[in-house]
Design a protein around this motif. Structure first.
Motif, PDB file in Angstrom:
ATOM      1  N   MET A 124       0.833  -1.195   0.000  1.00 12.86           N
ATOM      2  CA  MET A 124       0.000   0.000   0.000  1.00 12.86           C
ATOM      3  C   MET A 124       0.870   1.248   0.000  1.00 12.86           C
TER       4      MET A 124
ATOM      5  N   GLU B  31      -2.935   5.480  -0.340  1.00 19.48           N
ATOM      6  CA  GLU B  31      -3.960   4.457  -0.194  1.00 19.48           C
ATOM      7  C   GLU B  31      -4.277   4.177   1.281  1.00 19.48           C
ATOM      8  N   GLU B  32      -3.294   4.312   2.144  1.00 19.67           N
ATOM      9  CA  GLU B  32      -3.501   4.023   3.558  1.00 19.67           C
ATOM     10  C   GLU B  32      -4.497   4.975   4.201  1.00 19.67           C
TER      11      GLU B  32
ATOM     12  N   LEU C 212     -14.943   0.476  -5.543  1.00 20.81           N
ATOM     13  CA  LEU C 212     -13.682  -0.257  -5.562  1.00 20.81           C
ATOM     14  C   LEU C 212     -13.066  -0.346  -6.960  1.00 20.81           C
TER      15      LEU C 212
ATOM     16  N   THR D  52      -8.811   2.418  -4.034  1.00 20.01           N
ATOM     17  CA  THR D  52      -8.245   1.339  -3.237  1.00 20.01           C
ATOM     18  C   THR D  52      -8.164   1.778  -1.781  1.00 20.01           C
TER      19      THR D  52
ATOM     20  N   GLY E 206      -7.758   1.642   2.193  1.00 15.93           N
ATOM     21  CA  GLY E 206      -7.037   0.815   3.153  1.00 15.93           C
ATOM     22  C   GLY E 206      -7.886   0.529   4.371  1.00 15.93           C
TER      23      GLY E 206
ATOM     24  N   HIS F 157     -13.369  -7.864   2.039  1.00 15.96           N
ATOM     25  CA  HIS F 157     -12.231  -8.708   2.408  1.00 15.96           C
ATOM     26  C   HIS F 157     -11.742  -9.533   1.213  1.00 15.96           C
ATOM     27  N   GLN F 158     -12.684 -10.016   0.401  1.00 16.68           N
ATOM     28  CA  GLN F 158     -12.288 -10.762  -0.793  1.00 16.68           C
ATOM     29  C   GLN F 158     -11.577  -9.851  -1.789  1.00 16.68           C
ATOM     30  N   HIS F 159     -12.011  -8.607  -1.873  1.00 16.88           N
ATOM     31  CA  HIS F 159     -11.388  -7.643  -2.776  1.00 16.88           C
ATOM     32  C   HIS F 159      -9.962  -7.324  -2.334  1.00 16.88           C
ATOM     33  N   ASP F 160      -9.767  -7.115  -1.018  1.00 15.52           N
ATOM     34  CA  ASP F 160      -8.450  -6.775  -0.482  1.00 15.52           C
ATOM     35  C   ASP F 160      -8.328  -7.302   0.948  1.00 15.52           C
TER      36      ASP F 160
ATOM     37  N   GLU G 194      -6.015  -7.195   2.953  1.00 20.07           N
ATOM     38  CA  GLU G 194      -5.240  -6.311   3.817  1.00 20.07           C
ATOM     39  C   GLU G 194      -6.061  -5.120   4.338  1.00 20.07           C
ATOM     40  N   MET G 195      -7.238  -4.888   3.776  1.00 17.77           N
ATOM     41  CA  MET G 195      -8.061  -3.763   4.197  1.00 17.77           C
ATOM     42  C   MET G 195      -8.495  -3.963   5.643  1.00 17.77           C
TER      43      MET G 195
END
Length: 180
Positions: A1, A5-6, A46, A50, A52, A74-77, A79-80
């Motif tokens: 990231m 994005e964060e 999305l 992106t 975070g 969660h499936q998309h990212d 790490e989110m």
């Protein structure tokens, strides 16, 4: 990231006034806030963004489920960092939210400080004091009612039928426990 994005936060909340207030509060803290009222709007955002971070209301209007939104995000990212915010807190929905990818689960009323602290407190803590007091019958009943409400997408008539109680009785119980 990347650093940019964060600081992008997706807020999935169908209460427009609450979403505006919470969104402004996060913007003052340096977040770029994206607002969505349901799973479909969140999914559409999305495509071009992106985030975070995400804050997802558990109970959304219509057929949109906060738990389905958590799963999709969660499936998309994976790490989110996703925090579920709800006025209908129960052990069942908390467990499901965490299983589906949320990092924390907060009961309303929660403010920006609470939510930011939840983003920062992702790992479990062994220092949490375990209560020696057993759960009361009223608490167990309330959690069971909320579990069935969630199963029925908050349809009161169907919930009452599944619980084997009159619809008015359930409505009175819900009225007594108003959580916003």
């Amino acid at each position: 990231m990347t650093i940019e994005e964060e600081r992008v936060l997706l807020l999935v909340e169908d209460d427009a006034a609450f979403a505006r207030t919470l969104g402004r509060s996060f913007e003052r803290r340096g977040y770029k806030v994206l607002l969505a009222e349901n799973v479909d709007e969140a999914s559409g955002l999305l495509v071009d963004h992106t985030p975070g971070y995400a804050v997802v209301d558990l109970k959304l209007k219509g057929n949109s489920s906060g738990l389905a939104c958590v799963q999709m995000l969660h499936q998309h990212d994976p790490e989110m960092l996703i925090v579920v915010l709800t006025g209908f807190a129960s052990i069942n929905t908390a467990v499901e939210a965490i299983k589906l990818g949320a990092c924390q689960y907060l009961a309303k009323p929660s403010n920006t400080d609470d939510i930011e602290a939840a983003f920062g407190h992702v790992a479990g803590a062994t220092e949490i004091e375990v209560s020696s007091r057993s759960t009361s019958i009223k608490t167990l009943e309330w959690e069971h009612i909320h579990a069935v409400l969630a199963e029925t997408d908050f349809n009161i008539s169907e919930t009452a039928r599944r619980l084997g109680m009159h619809r008015r009785t359930l409505a009175r119980k819900l009225e007594k426990q108003r959580i916003k």
